[in-house]
Design a protein around this motif. Structure first.
Motif, PDB file in Angstrom:
ATOM      1  N   MET A   1       0.813  -1.211   0.000  1.00  0.00           N
ATOM      2  CA  MET A   1       0.000   0.000   0.000  1.00  0.00           C
ATOM      3  C   MET A   1       0.844   1.258   0.000  1.00  0.00           C
ATOM      4  O   MET A   1       0.321   2.358  -0.031  1.00  0.00           O
ATOM      5  CB  MET A   1      -0.908   0.009   1.220  1.00  0.00           C
ATOM      6  CG  MET A   1      -0.189   0.053   2.531  1.00  0.00           C
ATOM      7  SD  MET A   1      -1.362   0.084   3.878  1.00  0.00           S
ATOM      8  CE  MET A   1      -0.253   0.366   5.229  1.00  0.00           C
ATOM      9  N   GLU A   2       2.165   1.093   0.022  1.00  0.00           N
ATOM     10  CA  GLU A   2       3.033   2.245   0.187  1.00  0.00           C
ATOM     11  C   GLU A   2       2.927   3.225  -0.974  1.00  0.00           C
ATOM     12  O   GLU A   2       2.765   4.424  -0.766  1.00  0.00           O
ATOM     13  CB  GLU A   2       4.486   1.789   0.357  1.00  0.00           C
ATOM     14  CG  GLU A   2       4.728   0.969   1.598  1.00  0.00           C
ATOM     15  CD  GLU A   2       4.399  -0.501   1.409  1.00  0.00           C
ATOM     16  OE1 GLU A   2       4.219  -0.945   0.247  1.00  0.00           O
ATOM     17  OE2 GLU A   2       4.293  -1.200   2.424  1.00  0.00           O
TER      18      GLU A   2
ATOM     19  N   GLN B   1       0.565   3.474  -3.248  1.00  0.00           N
ATOM     20  CA  GLN B   1      -0.773   4.038  -3.349  1.00  0.00           C
ATOM     21  C   GLN B   1      -0.990   5.096  -2.276  1.00  0.00           C
ATOM     22  O   GLN B   1      -1.607   6.128  -2.516  1.00  0.00           O
ATOM     23  CB  GLN B   1      -1.823   2.935  -3.224  1.00  0.00           C
ATOM     24  CG  GLN B   1      -1.917   2.049  -4.426  1.00  0.00           C
ATOM     25  CD  GLN B   1      -0.869   0.947  -4.430  1.00  0.00           C
ATOM     26  OE1 GLN B   1      -0.005   0.874  -3.575  1.00  0.00           O
ATOM     27  NE2 GLN B   1      -0.937   0.087  -5.420  1.00  0.00           N
ATOM     28  N   MET B   2      -0.477   4.843  -1.073  1.00  0.00           N
ATOM     29  CA  MET B   2      -0.651   5.803   0.014  1.00  0.00           C
ATOM     30  C   MET B   2       0.128   7.085  -0.266  1.00  0.00           C
ATOM     31  O   MET B   2      -0.367   8.190  -0.033  1.00  0.00           O
ATOM     32  CB  MET B   2      -0.188   5.200   1.335  1.00  0.00           C
ATOM     33  CG  MET B   2      -0.466   6.082   2.534  1.00  0.00           C
ATOM     34  SD  MET B   2       0.201   5.440   4.076  1.00  0.00           S
ATOM     35  CE  MET B   2      -0.657   3.913   4.241  1.00  0.00           C
TER      36      MET B   2
ATOM     37  N   GLN C   1      -8.155   8.955  -4.471  1.00  0.00           N
ATOM     38  CA  GLN C   1      -8.146   7.899  -3.465  1.00  0.00           C
ATOM     39  C   GLN C   1      -9.086   6.750  -3.815  1.00  0.00           C
ATOM     40  O   GLN C   1      -8.803   5.601  -3.499  1.00  0.00           O
ATOM     41  CB  GLN C   1      -8.512   8.474  -2.101  1.00  0.00           C
ATOM     42  CG  GLN C   1      -8.326   7.498  -0.969  1.00  0.00           C
ATOM     43  CD  GLN C   1      -8.499   8.156   0.377  1.00  0.00           C
ATOM     44  OE1 GLN C   1      -8.880   9.314   0.464  1.00  0.00           O
ATOM     45  NE2 GLN C   1      -8.233   7.417   1.417  1.00  0.00           N
TER      46      GLN C   1
ATOM     47  N   TRP D   1      -4.318  -1.762   1.881  1.00  0.00           N
ATOM     48  CA  TRP D   1      -4.613  -0.437   2.427  1.00  0.00           C
ATOM     49  C   TRP D   1      -5.998  -0.429   3.065  1.00  0.00           C
ATOM     50  O   TRP D   1      -6.212   0.175   4.112  1.00  0.00           O
ATOM     51  CB  TRP D   1      -4.501   0.614   1.328  1.00  0.00           C
ATOM     52  CG  TRP D   1      -4.511   2.026   1.823  1.00  0.00           C
ATOM     53  CD1 TRP D   1      -4.503   2.442   3.124  1.00  0.00           C
ATOM     54  CD2 TRP D   1      -4.522   3.200   1.043  1.00  0.00           C
ATOM     55  NE1 TRP D   1      -4.509   3.796   3.191  1.00  0.00           N
ATOM     56  CE2 TRP D   1      -4.527   4.302   1.919  1.00  0.00           C
ATOM     57  CE3 TRP D   1      -4.537   3.442  -0.301  1.00  0.00           C
ATOM     58  CZ2 TRP D   1      -4.537   5.608   1.485  1.00  0.00           C
ATOM     59  CZ3 TRP D   1      -4.544   4.746  -0.736  1.00  0.00           C
ATOM     60  CH2 TRP D   1      -4.549   5.817   0.144  1.00  0.00           C
TER      61      TRP D   1
ATOM     62  N   TYR E   1      -5.681  -2.011   6.347  1.00  0.00           N
ATOM     63  CA  TYR E   1      -5.054  -1.078   7.290  1.00  0.00           C
ATOM     64  C   TYR E   1      -6.043  -0.029   7.792  1.00  0.00           C
ATOM     65  O   TYR E   1      -6.150   0.212   8.994  1.00  0.00           O
ATOM     66  CB  TYR E   1      -3.855  -0.404   6.625  1.00  0.00           C
ATOM     67  CG  TYR E   1      -3.282   0.739   7.411  1.00  0.00           C
ATOM     68  CD1 TYR E   1      -2.535   0.512   8.555  1.00  0.00           C
ATOM     69  CD2 TYR E   1      -3.495   2.055   7.011  1.00  0.00           C
ATOM     70  CE1 TYR E   1      -2.010   1.559   9.280  1.00  0.00           C
ATOM     71  CE2 TYR E   1      -2.976   3.114   7.727  1.00  0.00           C
ATOM     72  CZ  TYR E   1      -2.241   2.857   8.860  1.00  0.00           C
ATOM     73  OH  TYR E   1      -1.727   3.905   9.584  1.00  0.00           O
ATOM     74  N   THR E   2      -6.758   0.589   6.865  1.00  0.00           N
ATOM     75  CA  THR E   2      -7.662   1.664   7.291  1.00  0.00           C
ATOM     76  C   THR E   2      -8.831   1.143   8.116  1.00  0.00           C
ATOM     77  O   THR E   2      -9.224   1.766   9.101  1.00  0.00           O
ATOM     78  CB  THR E   2      -8.213   2.443   6.074  1.00  0.00           C
ATOM     79  OG1 THR E   2      -8.852   1.547   5.189  1.00  0.00           O
ATOM     80  CG2 THR E   2      -7.112   3.196   5.375  1.00  0.00           C
TER      81      THR E   2
END
Length: 148
Positions: A82-83, A85-86, A94, A102, A105-106
């Motif tokens: 996700m790095e 994309q984040m 988004q 991701w 994570y969220t």
């Protein structure tokens, strides 16, 4: 390109290809170094041009390496991370950059829904192992070395 364009994935794919290119080049070059140079000399004496030598000597010589890297890539297909994309996303893109890790994570960490985050991680791992085993089985049917 508009600010909410799904073309952000083109940028992410180009960055990922650039990131993996160096490591894969090292692996392929080391695999090509193991091919007997006498084969190239014999083919050149027999009149094979450069393309024919690549097609009939180099590619068959590195085929096991290609299969192993393909199996490993398929096994990690869902583990896109996700790095990127984040770091590359903002509120406008988004919706186009959300990936499973991701989202896990969220929803799992930020929203304190640890059960959902764990379930998504287990699902992602199970699908990855399943894809790995399928690719491994196909490699065995083709006649190549298998990883497992």
């Amino acid at each position: 390109m508009s600010t909410n364009s799904p073309l952000i994935w083109l940028i992410i794919v180009i960055i990922d290809c650039w990131k993996e290119m160096g490591w894969n080049a090292i692996i392929y070059l080391s695999s090509m170094a193991g091919i007997d140079q006498g084969l190239y000399e014999a083919a050149q004496i027999d009149g094979a041009n450069r393309f024919q030598r690549i097609w009939h000597i180099t590619l068959p010589g590195i085929r096991p390496t290609i299969i192993v890297l393909l199996i490993m890539s398929i096994g990690g297909a869902l583990n896109v991370g996700m790095e990127r994309q984040m770091l590359l996303s903002n509120a406008l893109v988004q919706d186009h950059t959300m990936v499973l890790s991701w989202f896990s994570y969220t929803r799992g960490i930020k929203s304190s829904d640890y059960g959902l985050g764990t379930a998504l991680g287990v699902f992602q791992s199970a699908v990855g192992v399943t894809l790995l085993l399928i690719a491994n089985k196909i490699a065995g049917l083709v006649g190549e070395d298998k990883l497992v």
